[in-house]
Enzyme design. Structure first.
Site, PDB file in Angstrom:
ATOM      1  N   ASP A 127       0.858  -1.176   0.000  1.00 37.65           N
ATOM      2  CA  ASP A 127       0.000   0.000   0.000  1.00 37.65           C
ATOM      3  C   ASP A 127       0.894   1.226   0.000  1.00 37.65           C
ATOM      4  O   ASP A 127       1.762   1.360   0.866  1.00 37.65           O
ATOM      5  CB  ASP A 127      -0.919   0.021   1.232  1.00 37.65           C
ATOM      6  CG  ASP A 127      -1.993   1.095   1.132  1.00 37.65           C
ATOM      7  OD1 ASP A 127      -1.627   2.281   1.035  1.00 37.65           O
ATOM      8  OD2 ASP A 127      -3.183   0.751   1.154  1.00 37.65           O
ATOM      9  N   ARG A 161     -12.533  -4.146  -7.441  1.00 36.16           N
ATOM     10  CA  ARG A 161     -13.182  -3.650  -8.654  1.00 36.16           C
ATOM     11  C   ARG A 161     -12.582  -4.385  -9.847  1.00 36.16           C
ATOM     12  O   ARG A 161     -11.380  -4.624  -9.912  1.00 36.16           O
ATOM     13  CB  ARG A 161     -12.961  -2.138  -8.823  1.00 36.16           C
ATOM     14  CG  ARG A 161     -13.658  -1.285  -7.781  1.00 36.16           C
ATOM     15  CD  ARG A 161     -15.177  -1.291  -7.947  1.00 36.16           C
ATOM     16  NE  ARG A 161     -15.840  -0.352  -7.040  1.00 36.16           N
ATOM     17  CZ  ARG A 161     -16.269  -0.656  -5.833  1.00 36.16           C
ATOM     18  NH1 ARG A 161     -16.081  -1.899  -5.365  1.00 36.16           N
ATOM     19  NH2 ARG A 161     -16.879   0.253  -5.077  1.00 36.16           N
ATOM     20  N   ASP A 196     -14.975 -12.110  -7.719  1.00 38.59           N
ATOM     21  CA  ASP A 196     -16.319 -11.653  -7.359  1.00 38.59           C
ATOM     22  C   ASP A 196     -16.696 -10.418  -8.165  1.00 38.59           C
ATOM     23  O   ASP A 196     -17.864 -10.055  -8.218  1.00 38.59           O
ATOM     24  CB  ASP A 196     -16.383 -11.343  -5.862  1.00 38.59           C
ATOM     25  CG  ASP A 196     -17.809 -11.066  -5.401  1.00 38.59           C
ATOM     26  OD1 ASP A 196     -18.683 -11.905  -5.673  1.00 38.59           O
ATOM     27  OD2 ASP A 196     -18.045 -10.018  -4.770  1.00 38.59           O
ATOM     28  N   GLU A 253     -18.668  -5.650 -15.601  1.00 38.81           N
ATOM     29  CA  GLU A 253     -19.237  -6.187 -14.364  1.00 38.81           C
ATOM     30  C   GLU A 253     -20.075  -7.435 -14.632  1.00 38.81           C
ATOM     31  O   GLU A 253     -19.999  -8.396 -13.885  1.00 38.81           O
ATOM     32  CB  GLU A 253     -20.093  -5.112 -13.682  1.00 38.81           C
ATOM     33  CG  GLU A 253     -20.783  -5.575 -12.414  1.00 38.81           C
ATOM     34  CD  GLU A 253     -19.824  -5.867 -11.266  1.00 38.81           C
ATOM     35  OE1 GLU A 253     -18.647  -5.464 -11.345  1.00 38.81           O
ATOM     36  OE2 GLU A 253     -20.259  -6.488 -10.289  1.00 38.81           O
ATOM     37  N   HIS A 274     -20.648 -10.768  -7.648  1.00 35.63           N
ATOM     38  CA  HIS A 274     -20.524  -9.590  -6.783  1.00 35.63           C
ATOM     39  C   HIS A 274     -21.331  -9.775  -5.492  1.00 35.63           C
ATOM     40  O   HIS A 274     -22.142  -8.924  -5.117  1.00 35.63           O
ATOM     41  CB  HIS A 274     -20.975  -8.322  -7.520  1.00 35.63           C
ATOM     42  CG  HIS A 274     -20.320  -7.079  -7.014  1.00 35.63           C
ATOM     43  ND1 HIS A 274     -20.125  -5.958  -7.778  1.00 35.63           N
ATOM     44  CD2 HIS A 274     -19.811  -6.764  -5.787  1.00 35.63           C
ATOM     45  CE1 HIS A 274     -19.525  -5.013  -7.065  1.00 35.63           C
ATOM     46  NE2 HIS A 274     -19.333  -5.480  -5.849  1.00 35.63           N
ATOM     47  N   GLY A 327     -19.811  -8.437  -0.750  1.00 39.10           N
ATOM     48  CA  GLY A 327     -20.289  -7.381   0.142  1.00 39.10           C
ATOM     49  C   GLY A 327     -21.586  -7.762   0.827  1.00 39.10           C
ATOM     50  O   GLY A 327     -22.103  -8.874   0.662  1.00 39.10           O
TER      51      GLY A 327
END
Length: 326
Positions: free
Chosen positions: A176, A237, A260, A265, A284, A287
């Site tokens: 990161d 994403r 996922d 998409e 997806h 979440g």
């Protein structure tokens, strides 16, 4: 408020928390701010509870809500509906992104553990043989003991994944650009460069935001750095991975993937990703969904309670945060 949020409030009992702090009509669902039937209500609204699919809060929309002082998003990213006009008016913004990070982290942990056992491979082999399988020679080198897991992005989700990995015998690497070595050590990971992480990790899990700088961060060159048999997990994403390049590596059978999210998409029906045996593809779902929506509703209710008491939000969002978050 979306229908999903409203139903979650009812199911989880968070509605009582809201009513203690605010004048809330749980049956009011606004999907179009220009709807004349809600104009009077919007005109006296002080706090707006939003969710996935909320229309953009443009200057024109905000002009119809002169008393608006706060936007409490009972979901993750606010980029889709919070515009510059919101910040210019000094409206406070809160997000339940932290609450939404937990199910994504749980999905990721499950994916890491199951890919280490080569679940797709072993299940398919067992189904095809209908008989005992020579486990030791066939699955030599598999398993989760002392595997190296690379976490790309010390986001809310990335940090939760690292936390959930602590009870297991993994070596955890993290990359990161906003994290230093000491910060990584406090999380329980070792900070490395992205290329080094990709080369060394047997599992690479992506938790970086969608930004211009992260578009196709896993391109053909970087995907080639993955070791044979490595697994790439993407719950962030789809745009962070070059889909065509990934398909090339997956078709060769050299690596595995748990996806996922994808770009696009919704994949075209002819996409090889639907049929490749070394790919676990989900729509997806990492979440919050179902009962997990209640966690985000509880988070939003707690924020409104803080607002009613004159306290700052626990999960406030600032405009400068948008350049480094999803």
């Amino acid at each position: 408020m979306s229908r999903e949020t409203r139903d979650a409030l009812r199911d989880e009992g968070a509605i009582d928390l809201f009513r203690e702090a605010a004048d809330l009509d749980p049956d009011l669902l606004v999907t179009d701010f220009a709807d004349p039937s809600v104009a009077e209500t919007l005109g006296r609204t002080e706090v707006l509870i939003t969710h996935w699919g909320c229309p953009q809060l443009t200057e024109q929309v905000l002009a119809a809500m002169p008393r608006l002082r706060a936007v409490v998003h009972a979901a993750g990213s606010v980029k889709h509906h919070v515009t510059a006009a919101v910040w210019e008016r000094g409206i406070a913004v809160s997000s339940a992104a932290a609450a939404n990070a937990l199910p994504v982290a749980e999905y990721t942990l499950a994916a890491i553990l199951l890919t280490g056992k080569r679940i797709l491979e072993s299940a398919r082999a067992y189904r095809e043989r209908h008989a005992a399988y020579p486990l030791l020679p066939y699955f030599a080198g598999h398993g989760n003991y002392r595997r190296v897991v690379g976490i790309v992005g010390a986001s809310r989700t990335g940090r939760r994944v690292i936390e959930l990995l602590q009870p297991y015998d993994f070596t955890v690497l993290v990359h990161d650009p906003y994290l230093d070595g000491a910060g990584a050590a406090l999380l329980g990971a070792r900070l490395v460069g992205l290329d080094e992480l990709t080369r060394l990790s047997q599992v690479v899990s992506i938790h970086a935001p969608q930004l211009p700088d992260t578009h196709h961060m896993f391109d053909a060159r970087r995907l080639a750095l993955l070791s044979d048999g490595a697994t790439l997990i993407n719950t962030a994403r789809g745009s962070l991975v070059d889909t065509d390049a990934l398909i090339t590596h997956l078709t060769s059978g050299r690596i595995h993937a748990v996806l996922d999210v994808t770009a696009p998409e919704v994949l075209p029906p002819e996409s090889p990703l639907f049929k490749l045996p070394n790919v676990l593809l989900t729509p997806h779902i990492a979440g919050s969904l179902g009962g997990e929506l209640g966690r985000m509703a509880d988070s939003a209710a707690a924020e409104i309670t803080r607002y009613a008491r004159g306290m700052p939000f626990a999960h406030s969002v600032e405009p400068q945060d948008l350049s480094r978050t999803a």
